[in-house]
Design a protein around this motif. Sequence first.
Motif, short mmCIF file in Angstrom:
data_model
loop_
_atom_site.label_atom_id
_atom_site.label_comp_id
_atom_site.label_asym_id
_atom_site.label_seq_id
_atom_site.Cartn_x
_atom_site.Cartn_y
_atom_site.Cartn_z
N LYS A 178 39.62 82.24 64.16
CA LYS A 178 40.75 81.41 63.72
C LYS A 178 41.49 82.11 62.58
N TYR A 179 40.77 82.57 61.58
CA TYR A 179 41.32 83.38 60.49
C TYR A 179 40.70 84.77 60.60
N ASN A 180 41.47 85.81 60.25
CA ASN A 180 41.04 87.16 60.58
C ASN A 180 41.20 88.15 59.44
N HIS A 181 41.10 87.66 58.21
CA HIS A 181 41.27 88.54 57.06
C HIS A 181 39.93 89.05 56.53
N GLY A 182 38.82 88.58 57.07
CA GLY A 182 37.51 89.03 56.61
C GLY A 182 37.17 90.42 57.13
N ARG A 183 36.42 91.15 56.34
CA ARG A 183 36.01 92.49 56.76
C ARG A 183 34.75 92.38 57.63
N PRO A 184 34.51 93.35 58.50
CA PRO A 184 33.29 93.33 59.31
C PRO A 184 32.04 93.34 58.43
#
Length: 682
Positions: A148-154
């Motif tokens: 849903k949100y995609n700003h996190g790092r792997p």
Amino acid sequence: LPVVPAPAPSLNMRADLGAACFSPEIMRIPHLEALLGHRPVFAPEHSRDLGAVIVWGQQDNLHARQAQMFAKKHRLPLWRLADGFLRSLDIASPAPMSLVADGSGLYYDANQPSDLEKLLNETGWETPELLAAAEKGLRLIRENLLSKYNHGRPAPEDAMSGGKHGRRRILVLDQARGEAVHLGLGGLDAFQVMLKAARYEHPGEEFYIKTHPEVLAGLKEGYFDLRRQTGLTVLDENFSPLSLLAQADEVYTVNSLMGFEALFLDKTVHCFGLPFYAGWGLTQDRLSTTRRTRERTLPELFAAAYILYPRYVNPVTGRPADIFEALRLLSDQTRQRRATQGSWVLSGFAPEQREAARPFFSGGQGGPAFARNPAQALRLVRRRKQGRLAVWADGLDTSAYRTGEPGTTWVTGGLMPMGAEAASRSLILDPDGLYHDGTRASGLEKLLQNFDFNAHQELVVRAEALLRDIIKRKARPEQEKKLHFEIPGDRRVILVPGQPVDDPALIHGSLEIITSAALLAEVRRLRPEGFIIYQPPPAGTRRRNQAPETASPTDWVSLADQVAVGQKAADLLDVADEVHTISSPLGFEALLRGLETHTYGAPFYAGWQLTTDRLQFSRRGRRLSTAELAAGALILYPCYYDRHSQQFCGPEEFLHLLSQPDPEPGSTIFAVMLNYIRKIFS
């Protein structure tokens, strides 16, 4: 796999009818009409030409009550809106990529059936084409770690390190407090019961609690008092959900979307509330409902929830989209955000370049800092936590940086062959070296040498479509094409583009022939009967006050049949049979057009068996197609940014933006508020 999602039955409405809205906040949602498929009408006084009324979620405030009263009075259906399951790159983004409009309830409200629940109870929509599209969507989400949100790092490989000791890793999901949890039959008690059950059912295992992104961002509170928890590890860093879920053995949730995403990875999921994905035979459920009467496969559930139920929009172009356009754009945005995350110090940027570059490096706290010289840059980056140094490398002596900071990222303008405007609105960030430096392997060279294009044929197909779009946009109407000279019909036309003497591609990408005069002499030797057109570099392209080439225009006449001063490059490419260049970007454009291209230096597009090359390239040992070269150089390598919507984008959006005038910021919001003020004082 073309998929045309039909709206849920309760939302069928004539396309020419509008949707009444009484909330200024809803009206401020960018591209609302494209998301709804209907024109929103703010605070209408009558129901003429209206087919529905919209509210946000299950809110109970003045605007929601006004909407409900208007719907009841005029016997109009009430649509409840919510963010879709693939919303945006960032929590703070005002522009959702998907939206849910539900005429029955809402997917997270387990107290009553929603349009999604009704759809899953029905049958007849599960076509082979739709299920194949669902499988494709699931694969793309897994490959690109989308959520849903995609700003996190792997997440690092040891984020959940318990598995190294032979113990199973049990992931317990915290959530942000709000109506979605309670309407999903959750609450504080449900979270306490869930944690106790997880510990009881898995004695001696490793336990982890994942903090919700909105809690990490300080926007909401969670349900667990993490200060009082013992015997478990709190995961309070902003990791991408799928990268973390991949390390878990089992997942416990009340009704988090991450529980559904865990199913994408074949994880065992325990539900202590009643989320939309529970009750269909895919999860271990502690609550049940008699309303959900079928067993569903994961592709069926995904097709209903992610393809048929939401509406999608491209937040950069403002046009309606489908799930695959949304996934493609989210993948591009996520890749670019991960490349630019950090606390940046920028050096070597001219004043006009600073403002253009600033948005690319603003993913960290406080935005980038600008240094006046190498010494200050190195001091600033060492003072910053997780500091990163970016150096504008075109026409700059970079030796002071190369030895001082091993983690330096080299920056220059983009590769899109659409002129100076394109180069100023896209950037190359390369930690290995710049693409025009043929003396060492750049990040682009490594990408082209090692990327598995066979495993990513969709990317190659995308590049083919991109090339067609570029060529179409570069084409000029016949009435505007004009050559200032005649071309003999019986001779092969050879185009030789010149380069400024301080062009980095010339300085670092040529070993034998280093001037245009020498190049022309060699082309004349190789093509004695050819009609050679020389295009000098545009006036004003020399930098650092270097002297021009030694060959004068008079000398060029003896080497070339025609000197094309002030002639459009696109018109010259239209008439050329071959292009001969040291390392000019025009050679890349010729290659994209399918022209026979000869190189005498080491441009990034040489050495892949697409061009006839004077030099040998020992590091470039594979054959590429033109589409594969474009996929690497134009899709995977650069960063693109839309200044108006303030977000990263892909090359497709970038091409669209280049042909559009910049809209006035805030014009839509201003119109809404002006309409509202007029109604108050009318």
